[in-house]
Motif scaffolding. Structure first.
Motif, PDB file in Angstrom:
ATOM      1  N   LEU A  44      -3.702   9.719   9.437  1.00  0.00           N
ATOM      2  CA  LEU A  44      -2.847   9.105   8.433  1.00  0.00           C
ATOM      3  C   LEU A  44      -1.413   9.103   8.939  1.00  0.00           C
ATOM      4  O   LEU A  44      -0.855  10.166   9.237  1.00  0.00           O
ATOM      5  CB  LEU A  44      -2.903   9.863   7.100  1.00  0.00           C
ATOM      6  CG  LEU A  44      -4.208   9.882   6.318  1.00  0.00           C
ATOM      7  CD1 LEU A  44      -3.972  10.434   4.917  1.00  0.00           C
ATOM      8  CD2 LEU A  44      -4.853   8.510   6.234  1.00  0.00           C
ATOM      9  N   HIS A  45      -0.858   7.918   9.048  1.00  0.00           N
ATOM     10  CA  HIS A  45       0.565   7.794   9.343  1.00  0.00           C
ATOM     11  C   HIS A  45       1.283   7.774   8.008  1.00  0.00           C
ATOM     12  O   HIS A  45       1.136   6.821   7.230  1.00  0.00           O
ATOM     13  CB  HIS A  45       0.829   6.516  10.132  1.00  0.00           C
ATOM     14  CG  HIS A  45       2.271   6.305  10.472  1.00  0.00           C
ATOM     15  ND1 HIS A  45       2.792   5.065  10.810  1.00  0.00           N
ATOM     16  CD2 HIS A  45       3.318   7.161  10.534  1.00  0.00           C
ATOM     17  CE1 HIS A  45       4.079   5.181  11.052  1.00  0.00           C
ATOM     18  NE2 HIS A  45       4.426   6.451  10.882  1.00  0.00           N
ATOM     19  N   LEU A  46       2.065   8.814   7.707  1.00  0.00           N
ATOM     20  CA  LEU A  46       2.816   8.894   6.460  1.00  0.00           C
ATOM     21  C   LEU A  46       4.209   8.309   6.664  1.00  0.00           C
ATOM     22  O   LEU A  46       4.767   8.380   7.759  1.00  0.00           O
ATOM     23  CB  LEU A  46       2.940  10.339   5.995  1.00  0.00           C
ATOM     24  CG  LEU A  46       1.642  11.144   5.840  1.00  0.00           C
ATOM     25  CD1 LEU A  46       1.960  12.540   5.337  1.00  0.00           C
ATOM     26  CD2 LEU A  46       0.670  10.455   4.915  1.00  0.00           C
ATOM     27  N   ILE A 372      -0.190  -1.986  13.926  1.00  0.00           N
ATOM     28  CA  ILE A 372       0.716  -0.844  13.853  1.00  0.00           C
ATOM     29  C   ILE A 372       1.253  -0.660  12.436  1.00  0.00           C
ATOM     30  O   ILE A 372       1.122  -1.530  11.581  1.00  0.00           O
ATOM     31  CB  ILE A 372       1.908  -0.990  14.823  1.00  0.00           C
ATOM     32  CG1 ILE A 372       2.802  -2.183  14.404  1.00  0.00           C
ATOM     33  CG2 ILE A 372       1.452  -1.125  16.257  1.00  0.00           C
ATOM     34  CD1 ILE A 372       4.128  -2.235  15.142  1.00  0.00           C
ATOM     35  N   SER A 373       1.844   0.501  12.206  1.00  0.00           N
ATOM     36  CA  SER A 373       2.597   0.791  10.976  1.00  0.00           C
ATOM     37  C   SER A 373       3.932   1.394  11.390  1.00  0.00           C
ATOM     38  O   SER A 373       4.042   2.035  12.436  1.00  0.00           O
ATOM     39  CB  SER A 373       1.821   1.745  10.073  1.00  0.00           C
ATOM     40  OG  SER A 373       1.312   2.852  10.802  1.00  0.00           O
ATOM     41  N   ILE A 374       4.958   1.190  10.550  1.00  0.00           N
ATOM     42  CA  ILE A 374       6.313   1.627  10.890  1.00  0.00           C
ATOM     43  C   ILE A 374       6.948   2.310   9.688  1.00  0.00           C
ATOM     44  O   ILE A 374       6.975   1.753   8.592  1.00  0.00           O
ATOM     45  CB  ILE A 374       7.203   0.441  11.318  1.00  0.00           C
ATOM     46  CG1 ILE A 374       6.549  -0.381  12.427  1.00  0.00           C
ATOM     47  CG2 ILE A 374       8.577   0.931  11.759  1.00  0.00           C
ATOM     48  CD1 ILE A 374       7.319  -1.653  12.779  1.00  0.00           C
ATOM     49  N   SER A 375       7.452   3.514   9.907  1.00  0.00           N
ATOM     50  CA  SER A 375       8.286   4.182   8.912  1.00  0.00           C
ATOM     51  C   SER A 375       9.730   4.065   9.367  1.00  0.00           C
ATOM     52  O   SER A 375      10.060   4.403  10.508  1.00  0.00           O
ATOM     53  CB  SER A 375       7.896   5.653   8.773  1.00  0.00           C
ATOM     54  OG  SER A 375       8.780   6.315   7.892  1.00  0.00           O
ATOM     55  N   VAL A 376      10.599   3.584   8.477  1.00  0.00           N
ATOM     56  CA  VAL A 376      12.010   3.384   8.802  1.00  0.00           C
ATOM     57  C   VAL A 376      12.826   4.394   7.995  1.00  0.00           C
ATOM     58  O   VAL A 376      12.824   4.360   6.761  1.00  0.00           O
ATOM     59  CB  VAL A 376      12.471   1.949   8.483  1.00  0.00           C
ATOM     60  CG1 VAL A 376      13.908   1.742   8.948  1.00  0.00           C
ATOM     61  CG2 VAL A 376      11.532   0.927   9.130  1.00  0.00           C
ATOM     62  N   SER A 713      11.178   0.039  -2.397  1.00  0.00           N
ATOM     63  CA  SER A 713      12.160   1.053  -2.014  1.00  0.00           C
ATOM     64  C   SER A 713      12.540   1.905  -3.215  1.00  0.00           C
ATOM     65  O   SER A 713      12.717   1.378  -4.319  1.00  0.00           O
ATOM     66  CB  SER A 713      13.406   0.397  -1.425  1.00  0.00           C
ATOM     67  OG  SER A 713      13.083  -0.351  -0.279  1.00  0.00           O
ATOM     68  N   PRO A 714      12.665   3.230  -3.022  1.00  0.00           N
ATOM     69  CA  PRO A 714      13.151   4.077  -4.115  1.00  0.00           C
ATOM     70  C   PRO A 714      14.538   3.624  -4.578  1.00  0.00           C
ATOM     71  O   PRO A 714      15.349   3.131  -3.781  1.00  0.00           O
ATOM     72  CB  PRO A 714      13.202   5.471  -3.480  1.00  0.00           C
ATOM     73  CG  PRO A 714      12.249   5.398  -2.335  1.00  0.00           C
ATOM     74  CD  PRO A 714      12.335   4.006  -1.820  1.00  0.00           C
ATOM     75  N   SER A 731      12.504   2.119   4.574  1.00  0.00           N
ATOM     76  CA  SER A 731      11.447   1.117   4.435  1.00  0.00           C
ATOM     77  C   SER A 731      10.134   1.655   4.992  1.00  0.00           C
ATOM     78  O   SER A 731      10.110   2.655   5.721  1.00  0.00           O
ATOM     79  CB  SER A 731      11.829  -0.185   5.150  1.00  0.00           C
ATOM     80  OG  SER A 731      10.934  -1.221   4.798  1.00  0.00           O
ATOM     81  N   TRP A 732       9.051   0.975   4.638  1.00  0.00           N
ATOM     82  CA  TRP A 732       7.703   1.317   5.108  1.00  0.00           C
ATOM     83  C   TRP A 732       6.948   0.016   5.326  1.00  0.00           C
ATOM     84  O   TRP A 732       6.787  -0.792   4.415  1.00  0.00           O
ATOM     85  CB  TRP A 732       7.001   2.193   4.073  1.00  0.00           C
ATOM     86  CG  TRP A 732       5.525   2.383   4.273  1.00  0.00           C
ATOM     87  CD1 TRP A 732       4.517   1.938   3.454  1.00  0.00           C
ATOM     88  CD2 TRP A 732       4.876   3.081   5.345  1.00  0.00           C
ATOM     89  NE1 TRP A 732       3.298   2.316   3.944  1.00  0.00           N
ATOM     90  CE2 TRP A 732       3.483   3.024   5.106  1.00  0.00           C
ATOM     91  CE3 TRP A 732       5.340   3.746   6.480  1.00  0.00           C
ATOM     92  CZ2 TRP A 732       2.557   3.606   5.970  1.00  0.00           C
ATOM     93  CZ3 TRP A 732       4.412   4.325   7.346  1.00  0.00           C
ATOM     94  CH2 TRP A 732       3.045   4.256   7.083  1.00  0.00           C
ATOM     95  N   ILE A 733       6.508  -0.211   6.566  1.00  0.00           N
ATOM     96  CA  ILE A 733       5.745  -1.405   6.922  1.00  0.00           C
ATOM     97  C   ILE A 733       4.356  -0.939   7.335  1.00  0.00           C
ATOM     98  O   ILE A 733       4.143  -0.493   8.468  1.00  0.00           O
ATOM     99  CB  ILE A 733       6.409  -2.210   8.066  1.00  0.00           C
ATOM    100  CG1 ILE A 733       7.806  -2.689   7.653  1.00  0.00           C
ATOM    101  CG2 ILE A 733       5.564  -3.410   8.446  1.00  0.00           C
ATOM    102  CD1 ILE A 733       8.925  -1.832   8.129  1.00  0.00           C
TER     103      ILE A 733
END
Length: 779
Positions: A44-46, A372-376, A713-714, A731-733
């Protein structure tokens, strides 16, 4: 002088053992049988690992075939749960994986208080194996209240271990001795030390790396004992006795520094040679059911074998040495970088558009498409502390016992120093996670199947007879259609995907062709057992009782009473006219009482609209009247059907809308000359009484699939304060495809942050793993 043993080993090592049908239970066959069933892993990519109350825990799941080192598409059911600091389950949800990927989220709601929690992901198939391959990650919840977890204020404690390479030392035989030291929080600390014999004469010296690990070469002498004096941070000093060497046996030392080969040095003493003349040893090099083998003998006290890395397995390999009686004597793990392709991600800022920043991203090395997934996050973030990245999770974790401190460190931008430190880590891990007693014992049986959706079963009780099929109304993931019943009026549907809150509806058709409500029961079968995380796993993780962040969340950190809003639907007083999104020349007919009184069956309506319809013995044939004669494309509740028998005697009482376009313009080449007909079954009652429930029996599953939400976004009040820069999210992609032919674009909200960090995880089409950390100055 060492006797190098190359040709015979390489000649034999080229053959693999994969058959377990012979009567003789060889080591090779026992090993292959233990790994006959495929092993799947999960990662799991959080989006981060520290959360505020009111935020969401966003994740992307990756399923992996450990043996073939490819994305695993065997399982679609991913169970994800949240557990408290003691391992008790407090939330659980079921997520659907498609092509090996799943995504979802959990709200950090009033269920949570400040403190430590764990997120765990697993599959039903994983229950077949003694080695638990579930994914577990510690997370922290930060609230304005104080944590109810107590801080351990006991005196500093250190756990120092000597770990001879392969498992033990032998007198008068040279060996490597690994060591590691952990503090009370389970973290390594830097140490140095000197080994003395009983006469206080120096025998060896050593120094650790920053993670508290290292190794030194040692040659224990018969009749001597050894003790080490160890300095910790140049302050504390402790003493530790070295393990007692065996009087007889063999040792191994691995050299894994060259790019193209490894060298294994075997040593023994004269006593062993005298008592075991002509004794043969078997060497297995193995990984996830794949193995290579060779045999050797000593003709002196030292032997060296050289192996080409290209002949071995990508990732972690295990060397196990057996004697003639199939007893495992030595074991050593090592990482084979040969064949591991390193991704090269390039991210470029393209433009700023109002309140957003646009980026282009591509992969420059793998030459394969990737998911892919990206956490910013802000560059200064302290909120992202994963115990594994995707490389360490799939390459390292399945093979080692227990917790590895800062596992991602070894795989981010791997260089010679990190390769050396990874080798020390594997030396100090000792024997692999797979116990040979288990391998030689009972094999996994596969009773827990790969789960793909849920199983829906039921029986019609009313009418008591005369019903041979029921009509399943369309759901979000399944088209409408008839389900056959057996002689007891029972049915079973496998691989069904029903979402939370969604109702599954059944009708039966009477002899007049009308849908009626059946009296029936419906059951759902899907794994939903409540579980817990064992205290053994929790205790093995450092800082498992750690306090939350050492700061106070500002009272105005989030906008007051802010929450995610559902879409607002404005309802007009006038009836909205349906327009087909694809067909250009579509004629739309909404069926009411007038249409029902005019056309008894749907085939009557189709024939009225210019088609030739033939109905015989339950079969329906529809074609154009004009030349050339052609068959129309027909959709039934958005599912294209090739067998039109579902329309036989189908009453228009059950039809809500029909769309006909004889030209088929918009459908493309699929329409041909026959045009397109779209038929939609009734979702609302024909007559304005009741709610239409008299037409069907509906029920909901108590445990169903959670539909993924779109990231939002919060609602922070400020993006400039210290709390946001350390613990906020930008952000979260979760889903982005990297095309080898062209860069992909993605957009993030502009928080006016000077520099951001992207945590990127993913898998390419051919199984190459991607994990990169990119810091970008955006203004």
């Amino acid at each position: 002088m060492k006797n190098y043993y190359v040709f015979l080993l390489v000649a034999v090592i080229s053959s693999t053992f994969s058959v377990y049908g012979q009567q003789e239970k060889t080591i090779e066959n026992e090993y292959a049988a233990y790994f006959t069933l495929p092993r799947e892993g999960l990662y799991l990519h959080l989006n981060k690992t520290s959360y505020f109350a009111g935020e969401e825990i966003w994740f992307k799941g990756y399923a992996y075939d450990q043996k073939n080192q490819l994305i695993s598409k065997a399982t679609t059911n991913i169970n994800v749960g949240i557990y408290d600091a003691e391992g008790n389950q407090i939330k659980k949800a079921l997520f659907k994986a498609k092509d090996g990927y799943a995504k979802g989220n959990f709200a950090v709601d009033s269920t949570f208080t400040a403190g430590t929690y764990y997120i765990k992901a697993g599959t039903n198939w994983m229950k077949n194996f003694k080695e638990d391959n579930a994914f577990i990650q510690k997370i922290e919840i930060i609230t304005q209240e104080k944590s109810n977890q107590k801080d351990d204020t006991n005196k500093e404690h250190f756990d120092f271990q000597f770990l001879p390479e392969g498992g033990y030392m032998v007198t008068d035989a040279i060996c490597n001795v690994g060591f590691k030291i952990l503090n009370k929080e389970g973290k390594g600390v830097k140490v140095s030390g000197i080994v003395y014999d009983q006469n206080n004469e120096e025998a060896a010296a050593f120094e650790s790396n920053g993670l508290g690990m290292g190794k030194f070469q040692f040659h224990p002498k018969r009749g001597k004992t050894y003790t080490a004096k160890i300095k910790i941070d140049n302050e504390t000093e402790i003493t530790k006795a070295l393990p007692t060497p065996k009087a007889e046996g063999i040792t191994l030392m691995l050299q894994n520094y060259a790019k193209d080969k490894i060298v294994i040095d075997f040593s023994t003493n004269q006593e062993t040679l005298d008592r075991n003349q002509n004794k043969k040893y078997k060497v297995l090099i193995h990984q996830n059911g794949k193995l290579k083998m060779a045999a050797f003998q000593f003709n002196g006290t030292e032997k060296a074998v050289s192996l080409q890395k290209s002949q071995l397995f990508k990732g972690i390999n295990t060397i196990t040495v057996f004697d003639e009686n199939k007893n495992p004597l030595l074991e050593r793990l090592f990482f084979n970088e040969y064949g591991v392709k390193k991704a090269n991600i390039n991210v470029t800022k393209i433009n700023t558009e109002q309140d957003s920043i646009l980026f282009a991203i591509n992969e420059l090395n793998l030459n394969k498409n990737a998911n892919i997934s990206i956490s910013v996050l802000p560059e200064t973030t302290k909120s992202y502390n994963p115990q594994h990245n995707i490389l360490s999770n799939f390459y390292l974790k399945p093979h080692v016992k227990g917790y590895v401190e800062n596992a991602p460190y070894y795989f981010y931008n791997m260089d010679n120093r990190k390769r050396y430190e990874l080798d020390i880590l594997l030396l100090t891990q000792g024997w692999s996670r797979y116990d040979w007693k288990d391998i030689f014992g009972e094999k996994p049986n596969g009773l827990n199947r790969f789960e793909n959706g849920m199983t829906v079963s039921g029986r019609v009780n009313r009418p008591k007879s005369g019903v041979d099929r029921v009509f399943l109304h369309a759901t979000k993931n399944h088209p409408a259609g008839f389900v056959d019943l057996n002689e007891k009026q029972e049915f079973t549907i496998d691989n069904f995907f029903l979402e939370e809150g969604e109702e599954i509806r059944f009708s039966y058709m009477n002899n007049k062709g009308l849908f009626k409500k059946p009296g029936m029961y419906v059951r759902f079968k899907v794994t939903n057992a409540k579980d817990r995380i064992s205290t053994t796993i929790i205790d093995d993780m450092p800082d498992s009782k750690a306090r939350t962040a050492d700061f106070t969340v500002p009272d105005n950190f989030f906008y007051e009473d802010s929450e995610q809003l559902d879409a607002v639907v404005v309802v007009k007083n006038t009836k909205e006219v349906y327009k087909d999104p694809i067909l250009v020349n579509a004629k739309v007919t909404d069926f009411g009482e007038q249409e029902y009184n005019r056309f008894i069956n749907i085939t009557d309506f189709i024939q009225y609209n210019g088609y030739q319809v033939s109905e015989q013995l339950g079969k329906v044939v529809i074609s154009t009247r004009r030349q050339p004669i052609a068959t129309p494309v027909i959709y039934f509740d958005n599912a294209r059907i090739s067998d039109f028998s579902i329309l036989y005697n189908l009453s228009t009482f059950n039809i809500e809308r029909v769309v006909i376009d004889k030209s088929g313009v918009g459908e493309g080449v699929n329409a041909g000359f026959g045009g397109v007909i779209k038929i939609y079954t009734r979702k609302t009652p024909l007559y304005k009484r009741g709610d239409g429930s008299e037409l069907y029996t509906g029920t909901k599953a108590s445990f169903a699939f959670t539909a993924p939400k779109k990231y939002y976004s919060p609602n922070y009040t400020s993006y400039q304060n210290t709390v946001f820069r350390k613990y906020g999210a930008i952000s979260w992609i979760p889903e982005l495809t990297l095309d080898k032919a062209a860069p992909a674009n993605f957009k993030i909200f502009d928080t006016k942050t000077k520099s951001i960090t992207l945590f990127i995880e993913g898998i390419s089409e051919n199984g190459d793993l991607i994990s990169e950390k990119k810091t970008i100055q955006v203004r």
